[in-house]
Enzyme design. Structure first.
Site, PDB file in Angstrom:
ATOM      1  CG  HIS A   1     -11.926  56.548  18.422  1.00 27.11           C
ATOM      2  ND1 HIS A   1     -11.833  57.370  17.225  1.00 27.11           N
ATOM      3  CD2 HIS A   1     -11.976  55.340  18.139  1.00 27.11           C
ATOM      4  CE1 HIS A   1     -12.068  56.375  16.136  1.00 27.11           C
ATOM      5  NE2 HIS A   1     -11.861  55.195  16.856  1.00 27.11           N
TER       6      HIS A   1
ATOM      7  CG  ASP B   1     -16.835  59.947  20.966  1.00 19.07           C
ATOM      8  OD1 ASP B   1     -18.051  59.361  20.547  1.00 19.07           O
ATOM      9  OD2 ASP B   1     -15.659  59.755  20.446  1.00 19.07           O
TER      10      ASP B   1
ATOM     11  CD  GLN C   1     -17.555  51.957  21.183  1.00 17.30           C
ATOM     12  OE1 GLN C   1     -18.307  51.327  21.420  1.00 17.30           O
ATOM     13  NE2 GLN C   1     -16.899  51.981  19.937  1.00 17.30           N
TER      14      GLN C   1
ATOM     15  CE  LYS D   1     -18.002  53.137  16.503  1.00 16.65           C
ATOM     16  NZ  LYS D   1     -17.205  52.522  16.225  1.00 16.65           N
TER      17      LYS D   1
ATOM     18  CB  CYS E   1      -8.743  54.633  16.248  1.00 16.95           C
ATOM     19  SG  CYS E   1      -8.778  53.918  14.867  1.00 16.95           S
TER      20      CYS E   1
HETATM   21  C1  LIG Z   1     -15.326  56.439  21.292  1.00 19.48           C
HETATM   22  C2  LIG Z   1     -15.582  56.633  19.705  1.00 19.48           C
HETATM   23  N1  LIG Z   1     -15.332  57.587  19.229  1.00 19.48           N
HETATM   24  C3  LIG Z   1     -15.570  58.067  17.844  1.00 19.48           C
HETATM   25  C4  LIG Z   1     -15.730  56.866  17.074  1.00 19.48           C
HETATM   26  C5  LIG Z   1     -15.558  57.003  15.620  1.00 19.48           C
HETATM   27  O1  LIG Z   1     -17.004  56.468  15.263  1.00 19.48           O
HETATM   28  P1  LIG Z   1     -17.089  56.488  13.635  1.00 19.48           P
HETATM   29  O2  LIG Z   1     -16.031  55.589  13.071  1.00 19.48           O
HETATM   30  O3  LIG Z   1     -18.400  55.905  13.137  1.00 19.48           O
HETATM   31  O4  LIG Z   1     -16.915  57.943  12.852  1.00 19.48           O
HETATM   32  C6  LIG Z   1     -15.434  55.585  17.609  1.00 19.48           C
HETATM   33  C7  LIG Z   1     -15.488  54.361  16.779  1.00 19.48           C
HETATM   34  O5  LIG Z   1     -14.788  53.476  16.810  1.00 19.48           O
HETATM   35  C8  LIG Z   1     -15.220  55.631  18.996  1.00 19.48           C
HETATM   36  O6  LIG Z   1     -15.371  54.370  19.582  1.00 19.48           O
END
Ligand SMILES: Cc1ncc(COP(=O)(O)O)c(C=O)c1O
Ligand SMILES: Cc1ncc(COP(=O)(O)O)c(C=O)c1O
Lengths: 137, 405, 405, 137
Positions: free
Chosen positions: C122, C199, C202, C225, C363
């Site tokens: 992401h 990370d 998800q 999430k 993203c």
């Molecule tokens: C794998 C992953 N990393 C990071 C993020 C970023 O999360 P946030 O927008 O809550 O900072 C997301 C959110 O879509 C994600 O799916």
């Protein structure tokens, strides 16, 4: 002569409102898009591209005999349908008419709410592009 | 005139008892209490509208995105910004100032440049600049305050020189409660072509904020100090200034195009809003500002002036009490010590009487140093406080002094 | 077995209608919906407990501080951290990774060092590292994914070299839904003395997270999430790693001593929590994690495996459908395109049938590039989704294809 | 001989519980503090200072005849009162007794809730300091 901007929009609103189901409305929209004349490949360039939409959108505008010409295309069928409606309403008008137009059909058909996400707001950008062109001509 | 009794009904927590006494909440500068409309807006959002924003095409995402952007517009109007794009949502005043200081440290500030900060700044408007100076090799210069707690524009004028590139000042100090002449300072900054940053954390709940009249390039505040949720803040930036600012944080939502090799960034304000923002926080801020407007800042100010006068009078009469910051104009926020008694003891005893005040350094150690004290008691009021509560405060203070003296 | 009908009653929004049809919310990877207990906790906090934390001595401040720290403890237990101090509250996954990347760029990373990230990250776990590389002159190397969307530990092994100092991987990709072998990768990282960052944005709503078993140095996720409020995130850092980390942001609450000339910082986690944190957000996260535990991850996984299988079957049968990421194991999150139809059109038509999916690049532009597409449709499910909803989804998808095809 | 740690604490709890009003309890606490023997100025040094409290706190500990000596001071009267109670309960005990002691009087008098803010947690640090000393002796 072509109907004025207001009656043209009223017609569009009436035909969408006449349909109960969203699927039918989208069907009408997609069909409108299909009726657009083909957009020349060589015009699918950066200059005509509109950025900020989720789909690719190209618009080419010009003035002929004091009236606007608009051709447009999108790789998304629904966006293309909207473009077709915009062309129906705005093409072949004087730049002044276009610049001053109140595009109520977008809200009144309900197409607007779903096509103008507040951030990526493709439709708003498209309309702004057309209006800006009209204003500067 | 403010119907305070009516207004207090809007704030459920104000009816609480603490240690079997009615709560007298005089810690409003730390955080404000929340009216029912703000609480209801949270419930409504999470029960009926919750979605992520960022290019969603489905209904809920439309709704949430629409409300988020409408909140931005509302904030821009409240502080009289020229356009919604001048409002960047952050997580707090501290977040806003860090974003700005970090970003400037890699774009605007150069070795040897000078940043002027005042002696009365909250750590949140001091430490980020110290860090920015470390990164950019710029230098901090301190504008001392006058003995009465005010800032002298004359003295400031004398400090501004060739290398002065940035000037930052709090609209209202969180220890002194004095309203600084931000418009006059703004004129001075602009005449000298100095970037001007205002910390409005303590003014936003008390005064009308007009970024155009102040003439600032940037202004920061927190939602939680003005009736909204915690975790939401605002950085106002004049449009041309924001355009020049590189992003401080990277992530979803702030990019234009990403490849492994190279990333280009979106326009402001999105460029500065990496990741999922505090959507409910932004909504709650819009509701909070609406609530403020509905009551009316005029009535709020009128009522607060009455509270200020009553507090001031009581404090001045109080034997052995040192008030820090005596200049005018001011908001109803007062820091003091009582001779021979530790501020911490006072805080604890007041609490047992139901009166919530803050004690300590109030995140303003340079200011405490200036007064030669380790801390103080701070009583900070909001428009929902009453004259009767002030009387309870003083009665309690007297009892505390008898006990501790 | 999960009593989904019962559980759905806990989520008020799930009873909504959209475009006169029952909402089918398949956009859970963007953000989760919130159970009533979380909403109630917010109301309770703002109606009865709201106060700022940080050294307040009065009753409400005690209560709020106590709950904030208890939330930290709860989070630390949920992910099996060794101590509460290993939990830093941030505003989101993005905030966590930016804090970390920025801080490492001024302490740990040196010119010529290499950071390995995967092709499937992401933007929030890519752009901050690009920025850190700009700041430190370290370099990014990309681990490509295999054709089925999985990561090859063998290939990774081959990439790790002398200069590899950091390796980051998402536990579950937000586009592919595939669960990466984070423990195996952790062993590899540790054998090569490479700092390891996970990370978990998800994975947290689907899988048990055990930082010790994963063997990571840092791990990030967002509250929103996993049933909590927006505006709250977590950065887990192993205690010794956090101790070595300089602060990224300055302000109130994160200092030890401040003078105009020099500031010293508090110990972790406070060193990383400048300013007023999202107090209600932290509380809501603790309540959300408790709710997850009360239902039980075992039952959640069992139910989600059923959803995954049903989705998978339907997608494979669907004519002209390209599924991105076919490897196992996976969570119920699927990205796809249908030949000749624009993902945006599909998203719009599905929405009109009440089905909320996300469309676009999610993203993750490098990943889209790898597939040679501009975007895709993503249907992401949670434990409160049902087999019946999946059937509605497929019926709607078929109608959309007829309309658009 | 001095009462054991448990009965000593029970006495303290009883005397605080006997007072209806928080003002009276604080009065008792402050008086206890006043009875502490004076803390020598030269011992108010960094070595004896406890950091992390809102008030200044100094503690000096030692072992005499296998038993702990504790003297302490604070510039805040209530903190000083708490220190006095801690000394009453813990001084003149073996290090082992101190290390193993269960200090229930803090919660049961209600003094704890107000004296241990979860972050700046002065009291917890004080107790930890005493226990650490006991454990290492
Ligand atoms: C794998 C992953 N990393 C990071 C993020 C970023 O999360 P946030 O927008 O809550 O900072 C997301 C959110 O879509 C994600 O799916
Ligand atoms: C003047 C001033 N600036 C900045 C801050 C920091 O605000 P926050 O903690 O919401 O970031 C405060 C809060 O106490 C303040 O009073």
């Amino acid at each position: 002569m072509k109907d004025d901007i207001v009656s043209m929009q009223k017609d569009i609103v009436a035909s969408f409102r006449g349909l109960d189901d969203w699927l039918d409305r989208y069907d009408l929209l997609v069909s409108s898009g299909r009726e657009l004349p083909p957009f020349p490949d060589e015009e699918r360039n950066d200059e005509n591209a509109i950025s900020g939409c989720q789909s690719n959108v190209w618009i080419k505008m010009g003035i002929e005999n004091g009236r606007m010409t608009i051709s447009a295309d999108s790789d998304a069928a629904i966006t293309k349908g909207i473009l077709a409606l915009l062309i129906k309403v705005l093409a072949d008008r004087t730049p002044q008419e276009v610049a001053e137009s109140d595009l109520f059909f977008i809200d009144e058909t309900g197409l607007g709410t779903n096509l103008s996400p507040s951030r990526s707001d493709g439709l708003r950008i498209i309309i702004k592009t057309i209006r800006d062109f009209a204003r500067s001509n | 005139m403010l119907d305070v009794a009516r207004i207090r009904e809007d704030f459920p927590i104000l009816a609480s008892e603490v240690n079997e006494r009615p709560l007298v909440y005089f810690d409003n500068s730390a955080t404000s209490q929340k009216p029912q409309v703000v609480i209801d807006a949270l419930v409504e959002f999470y029960s009926r509208k919750n979605s992520n924003i960022h290019r969603g095409v489905h209904h809920l995402s439309e709704v949430a995105s629409g409300e988020y952007e409408a909140s931005r517009t509302k904030v821009s109007q409240y502080i009289n910004a020229s356009r919604p794009e001048e409002i960047v949502f952050t997580n707090s005043t501290t977040g806003s100032i860090n974003l700005l200081a970090d970003s400037l440290s890699r774009s605007y500030l150069r070795e040897g440049d000078e940043i002027i900060v005042t002696e009365a700044e909250h750590h949140s408007n001091l430490v980020p600049w110290q860090m920015a100076c470390e990164r950019s090799k710029a230098k901090i210069r301190m504008l001392p305050m006058e003995d009465d707690g005010s800032l002298s524009v004359e003295r400031l004028k004398g400090m501004i020189g060739e290398r002065t590139r940035l000037l930052t000042v709090s609209h209202v100090s969180n220890v002194l409660g004095i309203v600084n002449p931000v418009e006059e300072i703004g004129a001075l900054a602009s005449a000298n072509d100095v970037m001007y940053v205002v910390d409005a954390a303590q003014s936003i709940p008390h005064l009308p904020i007009d970024v155009n009249r102040i003439g600032c390039d940037f202004l920061a505040f927190s939602g939680h100090k003005v009736l909204a949720e915690s975790g939401i803040g605002v950085l106002y930036g004049r449009h041309d200034r924001l355009l020049d600012l590189p992003p401080s944080q990277g992530g979803g939502g702030m990019v234009n195009k990403v490849t492994m090799e190279r990333t280009t960034y979106a326009d402001p304000p999105l460029r500065f809003e990496a990741g999922t923002p505090n959507i409910s926080g932004a909504l709650s801020l819009a509701v909070a500002l609406d609530y403020m407007s509905d009551i009316g800042l005029r009535d709020i100010i009128e009522h607060e002036e009455m509270l200020t006068a009553h507090m001031r009078e009581g404090l001045e009469r109080f034997e052995g009490l040192q008030l820090y910051g005596t200049a005018d104009p001011r908001v109803p926020l007062f820091s003091f010590n009582i001779d021979g008694i530790h501020h911490y003891d006072l805080g604890l005893v007041l609490d047992k009487m139901g009166v919530a005040v803050r004690t300590g350094t109030h995140c303003a150690e340079p200011l405490m140093e200036r007064y030669g004290v380790k801390g103080s008691v701070r009583a900070s009021l909001a428009f929902y406080n009453t004259i009767e509560e002030i009387d309870v405060f003083f009665e309690s203070l007297e009892k505390a002094v008898v006990l501790l003296g």
